[in-house]
Motif scaffolding. Structure first.
Motif, PDB file in Angstrom:
ATOM      1  N   CYS A  46       0.832  -1.211   0.000  1.00  0.00           N
ATOM      2  CA  CYS A  46       0.000   0.000   0.000  1.00  0.00           C
ATOM      3  C   CYS A  46       0.864   1.258   0.000  1.00  0.00           C
ATOM      4  O   CYS A  46       0.601   2.205  -0.742  1.00  0.00           O
ATOM      5  N   ARG A  47       1.895   1.232   0.798  1.00  0.00           N
ATOM      6  CA  ARG A  47       2.807   2.378   0.869  1.00  0.00           C
ATOM      7  C   ARG A  47       3.551   2.548  -0.469  1.00  0.00           C
ATOM      8  O   ARG A  47       3.644   3.642  -1.001  1.00  0.00           O
ATOM      9  N   GLU A  48       4.046   1.448  -1.011  1.00  0.00           N
ATOM     10  CA  GLU A  48       4.808   1.513  -2.262  1.00  0.00           C
ATOM     11  C   GLU A  48       3.973   2.035  -3.429  1.00  0.00           C
ATOM     12  O   GLU A  48       4.443   2.839  -4.230  1.00  0.00           O
ATOM     13  N   PHE A  49       2.718   1.594  -3.527  1.00  0.00           N
ATOM     14  CA  PHE A  49       1.882   1.947  -4.669  1.00  0.00           C
ATOM     15  C   PHE A  49       0.908   3.092  -4.384  1.00  0.00           C
ATOM     16  O   PHE A  49       0.165   3.504  -5.269  1.00  0.00           O
ATOM     17  N   GLY A  50       0.895   3.582  -3.151  1.00  0.00           N
ATOM     18  CA  GLY A  50       0.034   4.702  -2.810  1.00  0.00           C
ATOM     19  C   GLY A  50      -1.452   4.353  -2.853  1.00  0.00           C
ATOM     20  O   GLY A  50      -2.258   5.165  -3.320  1.00  0.00           O
ATOM     21  N   ILE A  51      -1.792   3.160  -2.402  1.00  0.00           N
ATOM     22  CA  ILE A  51      -3.189   2.727  -2.369  1.00  0.00           C
ATOM     23  C   ILE A  51      -3.563   2.344  -0.948  1.00  0.00           C
ATOM     24  O   ILE A  51      -2.705   2.238  -0.077  1.00  0.00           O
ATOM     25  N   THR A  52      -4.836   2.123  -0.723  1.00  0.00           N
ATOM     26  CA  THR A  52      -5.323   1.749   0.603  1.00  0.00           C
ATOM     27  C   THR A  52      -5.435   0.233   0.717  1.00  0.00           C
ATOM     28  O   THR A  52      -5.559  -0.466  -0.292  1.00  0.00           O
ATOM     29  N   PRO A  53      -5.424  -0.287   1.943  1.00  0.00           N
ATOM     30  CA  PRO A  53      -5.658  -1.721   2.124  1.00  0.00           C
ATOM     31  C   PRO A  53      -7.009  -2.143   1.544  1.00  0.00           C
ATOM     32  O   PRO A  53      -7.142  -3.245   1.003  1.00  0.00           O
ATOM     33  N   ARG A  54      -7.977  -1.259   1.619  1.00  0.00           N
ATOM     34  CA  ARG A  54      -9.292  -1.567   1.055  1.00  0.00           C
ATOM     35  C   ARG A  54      -9.202  -1.814  -0.448  1.00  0.00           C
ATOM     36  O   ARG A  54      -9.833  -2.724  -0.979  1.00  0.00           O
TER      37      ARG A  54
END
Length: 135
Positions: free
Chosen positions: A21-29
């Motif tokens: 999530c951190r690497e790709f800038g997305i949320t766990p959701r």
């Protein structure tokens, strides 16, 4: 022999959900959503999801595909073409070539339409400016 062991070790590299999530800038959701759609299949270590390098690569493809407007169905089809061991790579590339050829043609047609509309609107604008005596 050492190179083979090193390659095997890198293939076994695992990533946690927070790390991806951190690497790709997305949320766990978002990550769980792609999993629920069958686009990702993380392994489980107890109750924790862990992602292999293959799943990480699939996520990169998913996000890049979404960025250029592909539907989840198209992305799923593209990923499925790859196969379990990359045996479908040529089919995948042919499909991608057809898809991008079509997208390019569609966008070029839209650009032509936009250029024609802009020319018409500019002509109207110039006519109005002339009647008003303004530049």
């Amino acid at each position: 022999m050492a190179a083979l062991a090193e390659a095997s070790a890198s293939e076994q590299e695992l990533f946690g959900i927070a790390e991806l999530c951190r690497e790709f800038g997305i949320t766990p959701r978002a990550l769980r959503f792609y999993e629920s759609k069958g686009l990702l299949a993380p392994q489980r270590v107890g109750t924790t999801r862990v992602y292999t390098r293959r799943e990480r690569a699939r996520l990169a493809i998913i996000l890049r595909s979404k960025a250029i407007g592909a539907s989840l169905e198209e992305i799923g089809h593209f990923l499925a073409l790859y196969g379990d061991h990359g045996e479908g790579r040529v089919r995948q590339l042919r499909w991608l070539k057809e898809r991008t050829d079509a997208a390019i043609a569609e966008l070029e047609a839209k650009r032509g339409h936009i250029d024609a509309l802009l020319a018409e609107i500019r002509a109207i604008n110039l006519g109005v400016r002339a009647r008003l005596g303004v530049k």
